[in-house]
Each structure stands twice: as structure tokens, then as C-alpha cells.
Design an enzyme around this catalytic site. Structure first.
Site, mmCIF file in Angstrom:
data_model
loop_
_atom_site.group_PDB
_atom_site.id
_atom_site.type_symbol
_atom_site.label_atom_id
_atom_site.label_comp_id
_atom_site.label_asym_id
_atom_site.label_seq_id
_atom_site.Cartn_x
_atom_site.Cartn_y
_atom_site.Cartn_z
ATOM 1 N N HIS A 68 -2.869 6.723 4.236
ATOM 2 C CA HIS A 68 -1.784 5.768 4.497
ATOM 3 C C HIS A 68 -0.392 6.299 4.164
ATOM 4 O O HIS A 68 0.495 5.553 3.742
ATOM 5 C CB HIS A 68 -2.035 4.450 3.768
ATOM 6 N N CYS A 110 0.772 -1.246 0.000
ATOM 7 C CA CYS A 110 0.000 0.000 0.000
ATOM 8 C C CYS A 110 0.808 1.304 0.000
ATOM 9 O O CYS A 110 0.743 2.098 -0.937
ATOM 10 C CB CYS A 110 -0.946 0.008 1.202
#
Length: 450
Positions: A134, A77
Site C-alpha cells: 500500500h 493505512c
């Protein structure tokens, strides 16, 4: 030459004046970027799935271009998102690994990095993000300080879709730079805010185009459907209940279909607001599907791997009237290419040396080939270089004698036939280029996540 802030302001003002007077023809497009989380190459019906029904994304593909050789910059990610936001290899930003809830709560993407939102904002865009960030847990690294005017969502790797609690037991739902929870299934909330943003930021109202970034949580774990109960609570990242193993496949597919349904709401809003012809819509995934539950089609391996299953992902771009509908591109593309593409489509210049990515503008609008280039991937001691149809996989690059494998992706997309013994000179040359790249992108970099 360094432009003063006053001069930059005047340039933007002139741009906005021209925009508000002539909206419609030859004006910068609104940009909507939708990024799925852990969606595999074989998990859309337009990419061959027989069990998952994704009619809205299929329609987007019919109205635009579908990519067969699109790659996330990282097989996990945070690295992909760092490359996406900066237009360059994530190693240059110090984000080569996942920024985790347990170990990285005080670090994030440096504010010294210029993001695509900051670049588009300078070109006169309103910028909003709703969903997964993130790139830093602390509010110091909030999207609000990285070029976005509005942010609602979560900053961690994943949250409970119902309770919005992260893996370490922290509530992770932000309204701007303030933690403030609200009821709702994460996928639905992302769409709710996206729809509202499009309506509130219609160029006829604001005199500006908009950039809307909708990074999804689906289909990343925890495996939860709309009607399920929470599996986490504040104070503990451990599951308070477990999903029965035989229910996981059904719920997982439901999560993807729910995401498709909510994307349909975004597409419908664009149409109802009369923005179809001047809105660029991009859909992609941040890496391949996780092993054990996802489907990467014919590709080898899964998320976290440098084999194709870790990073070759579905991607679709629609721009009615500008991109020929129903086409397929076989160009080799990476996430970092989107930043310079957006900047050039917005009327900005793509400065030499600023990006590792390249603009796709002429490829999308005129069908022109991209310049020849080698592309690179590196994660946790394994790496790969792509040169045309050839791919070299290097396992254990941090060791004295790494294992090298060579594949011809044109005839062996599943990476089953290692040709390294047959082409030793090619292997040697490609590995040397990989080593040179690795040394160059790491030079002077302090890594915050590896």
C-alpha cells in the site's frame, strides 16, 4: 563523509563473517514485524475483548511487553506505512492520505526514501515481505525496489480475500514484480509464505539474520471468512454479492481469530526452528478499527479520526531473555519509532536528524524512560498534538478559526471532558507548537496523496 559502495560491501562482509562465526550470543536479532489492518484497541482478549479469542497474541503479550499508549502515525493505512518504512512523519514523504486504487495508480513512496528494509539490508539482513504494501500500485514502487529481497502479496488498500481483486477491479496479487495469482485465503497465504521464509532463512543456513514483515489484510473489509465466496471479480470493483448485515459481526470476529491462528503458526515455526531466544517479534495495528463494526474499547471515535480511537492501537513486543516477560509499558510511542529501534538492535547507529522516531532499545531492554517529546498527528484538516498527558485536538486547522479542544488523557482517556476553557495558556502554547510542526514537516514537500 560518503562511503563508497566498495567500502560498504567490505563492511557488510566483515559483519557477516563475524556473524556466521558467533551466531547465538550478542548477535543481531532476527526481526519479525506483524501489522494488522484496522484492528481496534479493544479487539484482542489481552486488551479486554470479551467476544474475540486471541490466544496466540495473548501468549505473545505474556512473553513480552504490552503497550497501552502505542499510536499509529496516521489514522488510515498508507500514511502509517510511509512513516513506518521511513522512521519519520509521513508528511515529509508526501504520503499524508491514502494511496487509492482509483486515483493514485501512478504514484508511490519515493525511491529516494531510505526504508527500514534498505537499512537492515546494509547491516547484513535478508529481508522479506508477505502481505499488504500500500505504498504504490505501479511496479516501479514495488517493495523489491525498496530493500526487500522477496515479496508476495498485494500493493493496494484491500483486496477480495478469495479472488484477490482490488476496489477498482484489478487483480492485485504479486510474486515479486509480476502479477501472478494463486488460490488461497489472503490471511492463510501470508502465513504460508511467512513460515516458509523463516525456514529458508534460518541464520544457520544463510549466515545472516532476517527481517520478516508480515502486513496483514485482516480485519479490513471486505468482510469475508475462510469459507466464503468471492465478492469481487476482475473488471469491476463493485461487489458481485453482498454479505448479510446480520452476518457481518460474526464474520468480522472470525477474521481476527483466523489472523491470530495464523500468527500462532509463525510463533510455532520460530520455536521449532530454535530461534526463540534471538528473534524480536513485534505486533501492532496500522490504525484504529473502522466505525460501525470494529471495537476501539473506551476510546473515542474510529479509523480516520484524530481522536484516540483513530490511532491508539494494540501493540506487543517479545524478545525472550532480553525483554522481561509479562510487563506493560505506558510509554507514548508511534509507528515511526520502530525503524530506529530495529536499526539500533541490529548494531547500526541512529543518526541525529535522520529520524523523527526514536529508538526504543534502552526502554525495551533496560526499562529506561524515553526522552520527553511532543508528538503530532494530522489528517484531512484535523490535527492533534500530544505533550505528556495532555492532548490538543484541532478541528479545521486549514480554516481561519479552528476549533480547539484540550484533554487530560491521564484522567480522561475517552476524551469526554474538554478543558480548553480552563487552561487557555496551555492551549495557546500547544497550538503554536502544532502550527510550527505542520509548517516544518511540509516545507518543500510535493504531496502525492492528501
Amino acid at each position: 563523509m560518503v562511503l563508497s559502495k566498495t567500502f560498504k560491501f567490505l563492511l557488510v562482509a566483515l559483519f557477516l563473517g563475524a556473524f556466521s562465526k558467533g551466531y547465538g550470543q550478542d548477535t543481531p536479532p532476527n526481526i519479525i514485524l506483524i501489522m494488522a489492518d484496522d484492528l481496534g484497541y479493544g479487539e484482542l482478549s489481552s486488551y479486554g475483548s470479551k467476544s474475540i479469542d486471541t490466544p496466540n497474541l495473548d501468549r505473545l503479550a505474556r512473553n513480552g511487553v504490552k503497550f497501552s499508549d502505542f499510536h499509529s502515525n496516521g489514522p488510515v493505512c498508507s500514511p502509517t506505512r510511509a512513516a513506518l518504512m521511513t522512521g519519520k512523519y509521513q508528511q515529509r514523504t508526501g504520503v499524508e492520505g491514502v494511496i487509492t486504487a482509483a486515483d493514485h495508480r501512478e504514484v508511490g513512496l519515493s525511491l529516494d526514501e531510505e526504508t527500514m528494509a534498505e537499512a537492515l539490508k546494509e547491516l547484513g539482513y535478508n529481508c522479506g515481505i508477505f502481505g499488504k504494501w500500500h505504498l504504490g500500485y505501479d511496479k516501479e514502487f514495488s517493495p523489491i525496489d525498496q530493500g526487500f529481497d522477496e515479496f508476495v502479496g498485494f500493493v493496494g488498500g484491500n483486496i477480495d480475500y478469495i479472488s484477490h481483486v482490488d476496489q477498482a477491479g484489478y487483480l492485485d496479487w504479486w510474486q515479486g514484480k509480476v502479477i501472478e495469482d494463486e488460490e488461497g485465503y489472503t490471511t492463510d497465504l501470508i502465513a504460508d509464505y511467512g513460515v516458509e521464509y523463516i525456514k529458508n532463512n534460518h541464520p544457520d543456513k544463510t549466515g545472516k539474520p532476517f527481517f520478516l514483515y508480515l502486513p496483514q489484510e485482516a480485519p479490513h473489509y471486505p468482510i469475508q471468512g475462510r469459507g466464503d465466496k468471492a465478492v469481487r471479480k476482475v473488471g469491476s470493483g463493485k461487489y458481485i454479492r453482498k454479505v448479510p448485515n446480520d452476518s457481518v459481526p460474526v464474520i468480522y470476529e472470525e477474521m481476527i481469530e483466523t489472523m491470530d491462528e495464523t500468527i500462532g503458526r509463525i510463533l510455532q515455526t520460530v520455536s521449532e526452528e530454535g530461534l526463540d531466544e534471538n528473534t524480536l517479534i513485534v505486533f501492532c495495528s496500522d490504525n484504529g478499527a473502522a466505525g460501525g463494526r470494529g471495537d476501539n474499547g473506551v476510546l473515542r471515535a474510529a479509523k480516520a479520526s484524530v481522536y484516540e480511537g483513530g490511532h491508539r492501537v494494540p501493540a506487543i513486543i517479545s524478545y525472550p531473555g532480553k525483554i522481561k516477560a509479562g510487563t506493560e509499558s505506558t510509554a507514548t510511542i508511534m509507528s515511526m519509532d520502530l525503524y530506529p529501534t530495529f536499526v539500533e538492535l541490529a548494531g547500526g547507529s541512529v543518526a541525529q536528524g535522520k529520524f523523527d522516531g526514536v529508538s526504543l532499545k534502552k526502554h525495551l531492554l533496560q526499562g529506561k524512560n524515553l526522552p520527553k517529546r511532543d508528538l503530532f498527528l494530522s489528517f484531512k484538516g484535523n490535527a492533534a498534538i500530544r505533550s505528556g498527558k495532555w492532548k490538543l485536538v484541532a478541528k479545521g486547522v486549514d480554516k481561519e478559526d479552528p476549533e480547539l479542544e484540550l484533554y487530560d488523557l491521564e484522567t480522561d482517556l475517552s476524551e469526554q471532558n474538554d478543558l480548553s476553557d480552563k487552561y487557555p495558556k496551555r492551549v495557546k502554547k500547544m497550538f503554536r507548537n502544532l502550527q510550527d510542526w505542520d509548517q516544518e514537516v511540509r516545507e518543500g514537500v510535493t504531496f502525492i496523496a492528501e
